[in-house]
Design an enzyme around this catalytic site. Sequence first.
Site, PDB file in Angstrom:
ATOM      1  N   ARG A 180       0.988  -1.185  -0.075  1.00  0.00           N
ATOM      2  CA  ARG A 180       0.018  -0.087   0.022  1.00  0.00           C
ATOM      3  C   ARG A 180       0.844   1.341  -0.153  1.00  0.00           C
ATOM      4  O   ARG A 180       2.003   1.498   0.408  1.00  0.00           O
ATOM      5  CB  ARG A 180      -1.005  -0.045   1.198  1.00  0.00           C
ATOM      6  CG  ARG A 180      -2.255  -1.089   1.141  1.00  0.00           C
ATOM      7  CD  ARG A 180      -3.228  -0.669  -0.107  1.00  0.00           C
ATOM      8  NE  ARG A 180      -4.515  -1.391   0.243  1.00  0.00           N
ATOM      9  CZ  ARG A 180      -4.493  -2.362  -0.467  1.00  0.00           C
ATOM     10  NH1 ARG A 180      -3.451  -2.712  -1.307  1.00  0.00           N
ATOM     11  NH2 ARG A 180      -5.487  -3.334  -0.332  1.00  0.00           N
TER      12      ARG A 180
ATOM     13  N   GLU B   9      -4.735   7.106  -4.763  1.00  0.00           N
ATOM     14  CA  GLU B   9      -5.006   6.300  -6.243  1.00  0.00           C
ATOM     15  C   GLU B   9      -6.212   7.063  -6.712  1.00  0.00           C
ATOM     16  O   GLU B   9      -7.084   7.005  -6.267  1.00  0.00           O
ATOM     17  CB  GLU B   9      -4.697   5.143  -6.019  1.00  0.00           C
ATOM     18  CG  GLU B   9      -3.331   4.314  -5.537  1.00  0.00           C
ATOM     19  CD  GLU B   9      -3.410   2.929  -5.174  1.00  0.00           C
ATOM     20  OE1 GLU B   9      -4.410   2.425  -5.576  1.00  0.00           O
ATOM     21  OE2 GLU B   9      -2.343   2.504  -4.863  1.00  0.00           O
TER      22      GLU B   9
ATOM     23  N   HIS C 102      -1.536  -0.308  -9.537  1.00  0.00           N
ATOM     24  CA  HIS C 102      -2.006  -1.201  -8.555  1.00  0.00           C
ATOM     25  C   HIS C 102      -2.654  -2.422  -9.375  1.00  0.00           C
ATOM     26  O   HIS C 102      -3.643  -2.690  -9.267  1.00  0.00           O
ATOM     27  CB  HIS C 102      -3.053  -0.356  -7.789  1.00  0.00           C
ATOM     28  CG  HIS C 102      -3.335  -1.119  -6.480  1.00  0.00           C
ATOM     29  ND1 HIS C 102      -3.645  -0.502  -5.414  1.00  0.00           N
ATOM     30  CD2 HIS C 102      -3.380  -2.313  -5.899  1.00  0.00           C
ATOM     31  CE1 HIS C 102      -3.752  -1.160  -4.299  1.00  0.00           C
ATOM     32  NE2 HIS C 102      -3.764  -2.307  -4.700  1.00  0.00           N
TER      33      HIS C 102
HETATM   34  C1  DGY Z   1      -5.414  -6.466  -2.459  1.00  0.00           C
HETATM   35  O1  DGY Z   1      -6.138  -7.557  -2.599  1.00  0.00           O
HETATM   36  O2  DGY Z   1      -5.383  -6.037  -1.284  1.00  0.00           O
HETATM   37  C2  DGY Z   1      -4.753  -5.686  -3.364  1.00  0.00           C
HETATM   38  O3  DGY Z   1      -4.079  -4.687  -3.342  1.00  0.00           O
HETATM   39  C3  DGY Z   1      -5.351  -5.818  -4.967  1.00  0.00           C
HETATM   40  O4  DGY Z   1      -5.510  -6.901  -5.210  1.00  0.00           O
END
Ligand code: DGY
Length: 321
Positions: A238, A267, A286
């Site tokens: 993240r 984002e 992402h």
């Molecule tokens: C998640 O699943 O948390 C990812 O960032 C997206 O697949």
Amino acid sequence: MRPKIYITRKLPDQIVTRLAEVCEVKMWEKEEEPVPREILEKEIVDIDGLYCLLTENIDKPLLDLGTKLKVVSNMAVGYNNIDVAAATEKGIMVTNTPGVLTETTADLTFALLMATARRVVEASDYLRAGDWKTWSPMQLTGKDIHGASLGIFGLGRIGEALAKRARGFDMKVYYHNRTRKPEAEAQLGIEFAEKDQLLRESDFVCVLMPFTPETKNYIGAEELSLMKKSAILINTARGGIVDEEALYHALKNGDIWAAGIDVFEEEPVRTDHPLLSLQNVVALPHIGSASQKTRLKMAALAAENLVQGLLGETPRHLVNR
Ligand code: DGY
């Protein structure tokens, strides 16, 4: 009466069909545009279940409006977009989709590591721009991956899957995690390291931990200053875990060599974000879990979690047990 649900983004037909077997379904029909907050605030009032993505901020004020809400199902393994404490207080179940995206996300993390080390994007742009005039000894040279050291912050499922891949490249793997994992150490031939040691010793540092108030800016100016000047930072977890401003300065000043980033604090990232002005950054939108098979599995798992919760069962992946 069938439970009412709202889906915050257009999903593949087979997932909607499955949900419609059990629920009265309403869905935001756009694929490339998140549901506006005002609409979500209106829809949440009358539903039993919410099927959402990481793009929705499921905060307390929103949950307060969902007086009938029983389940919030997030189509992601990470759930930092949901105020789980507020949901728990209201007796609302929160679910996520772990497991099904592990290998795909590890693949992308390794791809980003390789692309950054070997300057794949920069080299491709160079060729397309017509700059390739001749082969030359030190032209577009990068860093070796084989035999290098890899430090992993966060040895969860994805961290372990990444360590497996690194073994195939004869990498020396360090990890740092809240708890030590002796079994994984023995199985994968990896070594626990304190945070500073990992930063100092690793040629590649990969961030794979969950985003929580404790991990906000976990990698900041101080951490970056401990890394080798030749090191590469990869973040597929993240955005908020790495301090973007500090990263920008470290990259610009040559304190570290390059970064591969799949996730940003905000984002979608603005195209005038300072990090995107740097040649030594490979940036992705992402897409860690974005293989066709895996996204379908995630969508189906989020649907099953939701159905289970609404039918009074304990969902397979309940976050607030
Ligand atoms: C998640 O699943 O948390 C990812 O960032 C997206 O697949």
